[in-house]
Design a protein around this motif. Sequence first.
Motif, PDB file in Angstrom:
ATOM      1  N   HIS A  84      50.510  57.633  -2.317  1.00 48.90           N
ATOM      2  CA  HIS A  84      50.687  58.884  -3.037  1.00 48.90           C
ATOM      3  C   HIS A  84      50.322  58.754  -4.515  1.00 48.90           C
ATOM      4  O   HIS A  84      50.209  59.766  -5.217  1.00 48.90           O
ATOM      5  N   GLN A  85      50.159  57.525  -5.002  1.00 50.16           N
ATOM      6  CA  GLN A  85      49.847  57.332  -6.411  1.00 50.16           C
ATOM      7  C   GLN A  85      48.348  57.469  -6.719  1.00 50.16           C
ATOM      8  O   GLN A  85      47.942  57.338  -7.863  1.00 50.16           O
ATOM      9  N   PHE A  86      47.529  57.728  -5.691  1.00 50.96           N
ATOM     10  CA  PHE A  86      46.097  57.913  -5.934  1.00 50.96           C
ATOM     11  C   PHE A  86      45.874  59.166  -6.794  1.00 50.96           C
ATOM     12  O   PHE A  86      46.496  60.210  -6.580  1.00 50.96           O
ATOM     13  N   ASP A  87      44.978  59.057  -7.760  1.00 52.39           N
ATOM     14  CA  ASP A  87      44.724  60.150  -8.699  1.00 52.39           C
ATOM     15  C   ASP A  87      43.750  61.153  -8.083  1.00 52.39           C
ATOM     16  O   ASP A  87      42.585  61.237  -8.464  1.00 52.39           O
ATOM     17  N   TRP A  88      44.241  61.944  -7.113  1.00 51.74           N
ATOM     18  CA  TRP A  88      43.368  62.899  -6.437  1.00 51.74           C
ATOM     19  C   TRP A  88      42.977  64.043  -7.379  1.00 51.74           C
ATOM     20  O   TRP A  88      41.933  64.669  -7.214  1.00 51.74           O
ATOM     21  N   LEU A  89      43.827  64.346  -8.382  1.00 48.11           N
ATOM     22  CA  LEU A  89      43.516  65.445  -9.297  1.00 48.11           C
ATOM     23  C   LEU A  89      42.226  65.157 -10.069  1.00 48.11           C
ATOM     24  O   LEU A  89      41.342  66.015 -10.168  1.00 48.11           O
ATOM     25  N   ARG A 133      43.577  44.479  -4.346  1.00 47.25           N
ATOM     26  CA  ARG A 133      44.887  43.814  -4.386  1.00 47.25           C
ATOM     27  C   ARG A 133      45.813  44.450  -5.415  1.00 47.25           C
ATOM     28  O   ARG A 133      47.035  44.328  -5.324  1.00 47.25           O
ATOM     29  N   GLN A 134      45.221  45.141  -6.387  1.00 45.10           N
ATOM     30  CA  GLN A 134      46.013  45.780  -7.429  1.00 45.10           C
ATOM     31  C   GLN A 134      46.426  47.205  -7.073  1.00 45.10           C
ATOM     32  O   GLN A 134      47.214  47.812  -7.795  1.00 45.10           O
ATOM     33  N   LEU A 135      45.879  47.731  -5.983  1.00 46.93           N
ATOM     34  CA  LEU A 135      46.240  49.087  -5.588  1.00 46.93           C
ATOM     35  C   LEU A 135      47.709  49.137  -5.192  1.00 46.93           C
ATOM     36  O   LEU A 135      48.220  48.221  -4.560  1.00 46.93           O
ATOM     37  N   PRO A 136      48.392  50.211  -5.522  1.00 42.89           N
ATOM     38  CA  PRO A 136      49.814  50.312  -5.162  1.00 42.89           C
ATOM     39  C   PRO A 136      49.996  50.442  -3.661  1.00 42.89           C
ATOM     40  O   PRO A 136      49.115  50.936  -2.953  1.00 42.89           O
ATOM     41  N   ASP A 137      51.125  49.974  -3.175  1.00 40.01           N
ATOM     42  CA  ASP A 137      51.428  50.132  -1.758  1.00 40.01           C
ATOM     43  C   ASP A 137      51.650  51.595  -1.408  1.00 40.01           C
ATOM     44  O   ASP A 137      51.453  52.000  -0.262  1.00 40.01           O
ATOM     45  N   ASP A 138      52.060  52.386  -2.402  1.00 41.54           N
ATOM     46  CA  ASP A 138      52.315  53.806  -2.184  1.00 41.54           C
ATOM     47  C   ASP A 138      51.021  54.582  -2.370  1.00 41.54           C
ATOM     48  O   ASP A 138      50.525  54.742  -3.482  1.00 41.54           O
ATOM     49  N   PHE A 196      34.100  47.808   8.584  1.00 41.30           N
ATOM     50  CA  PHE A 196      35.363  47.907   7.868  1.00 41.30           C
ATOM     51  C   PHE A 196      36.307  48.876   8.580  1.00 41.30           C
ATOM     52  O   PHE A 196      35.874  49.900   9.115  1.00 41.30           O
ATOM     53  N   SER A 197      37.586  48.553   8.566  1.00 41.99           N
ATOM     54  CA  SER A 197      38.590  49.362   9.259  1.00 41.99           C
ATOM     55  C   SER A 197      39.071  50.490   8.355  1.00 41.99           C
ATOM     56  O   SER A 197      39.768  50.252   7.363  1.00 41.99           O
ATOM     57  N   VAL A 198      38.737  51.717   8.721  1.00 41.27           N
ATOM     58  CA  VAL A 198      39.144  52.860   7.914  1.00 41.27           C
ATOM     59  C   VAL A 198      40.611  53.214   8.134  1.00 41.27           C
ATOM     60  O   VAL A 198      41.131  54.125   7.495  1.00 41.27           O
ATOM     61  N   ASN A 199      41.291  52.501   9.031  1.00 39.88           N
ATOM     62  CA  ASN A 199      42.731  52.703   9.201  1.00 39.88           C
ATOM     63  C   ASN A 199      43.524  52.113   8.039  1.00 39.88           C
ATOM     64  O   ASN A 199      44.665  52.500   7.805  1.00 39.88           O
ATOM     65  N   ASP A 200      42.928  51.177   7.322  1.00 40.92           N
ATOM     66  CA  ASP A 200      43.544  50.603   6.132  1.00 40.92           C
ATOM     67  C   ASP A 200      43.390  51.611   4.991  1.00 40.92           C
ATOM     68  O   ASP A 200      42.279  52.010   4.646  1.00 40.92           O
ATOM     69  N   TYR A 201      44.481  52.016   4.385  1.00 37.59           N
ATOM     70  CA  TYR A 201      44.393  53.059   3.354  1.00 37.59           C
ATOM     71  C   TYR A 201      43.537  52.608   2.179  1.00 37.59           C
ATOM     72  O   TYR A 201      42.903  53.437   1.505  1.00 37.59           O
ATOM     73  N   ARG A 202      43.475  51.307   1.938  1.00 39.79           N
ATOM     74  CA  ARG A 202      42.634  50.828   0.837  1.00 39.79           C
ATOM     75  C   ARG A 202      41.158  51.092   1.120  1.00 39.79           C
ATOM     76  O   ARG A 202      40.373  51.355   0.198  1.00 39.79           O
TER      77      ARG A 202
END
Length: 246
Positions: A181-186, A174-179, A134-140
């Motif tokens: 920054h919206q990942f819930d890192w908190l 497929r449902q992950l946002p393109d942005d 798998f390509s870890v360059n893909d943010y997903r």
Amino acid sequence: MTPYEQAVQTELTRWQQAMQKPPSTFGRFSTALQRRINRIIPDKVHAVITATIKQMTRAVLFGAEFLSRQPVAGQTLIERDAAVARRIEFYKKTSAAEGGVTGAGGFLLGLADFPILLALKMKMLFEIGSLYGFSVNDYRERVFILYIFQLAFSSQERRQEVYQYVANWPEHSRQLPDDIHQFDWLRFQQEYRDYIDLAKMAQLVPGIGAAVGIVVNYRLVNQLGRTAMNAYRMRLLAEDKALLTK
């Protein structure tokens, strides 16, 4: 399926059941106990842990530090598993050695173990992802790596939730946002911080820190490595089944 794939599927089924089982009475008691322990840990320890997890999560999502490895192509599952097992063994020994050194140094060096161990865990996960093709360059794919981390180091309630994302990854991704920054890192860092157990805190105690650091680091890295293996195996076997039904 090959005989090896059938054996993997049997192991995978047991793992899937463990990921989906409801919290036990002992598990709920352990979670409550851990939260009480966390309340008596000095604030500066919590501050170091929280800041480290925050920085590492952002590095995984936004940085280029982990993105140098290319996906390995053209290997069978048994070849991939063998390569991954070797890397897990390497990281287990490396983290155990590091935990022994920092644990022997008392409180300050014990605190230094947290960012070092977290970096080792993340590097291992990126290597495992690449070895499974798998390509870890893909943010997903980087989000998938963080989900693996949560599967290994979260409460059972959170583990059940994250497992559904991992088990249904094609649809969920497929449902992950393109942005990004919206990942819930908190929530990610809070779950990991709360998981850190009494044994890990004992690494900060002079006299026993070295022995604790060796054993606990070895165990934590092994737990994470096995979780990653099963998460990626599940994806690969599901993709094979999907191809066969087309």
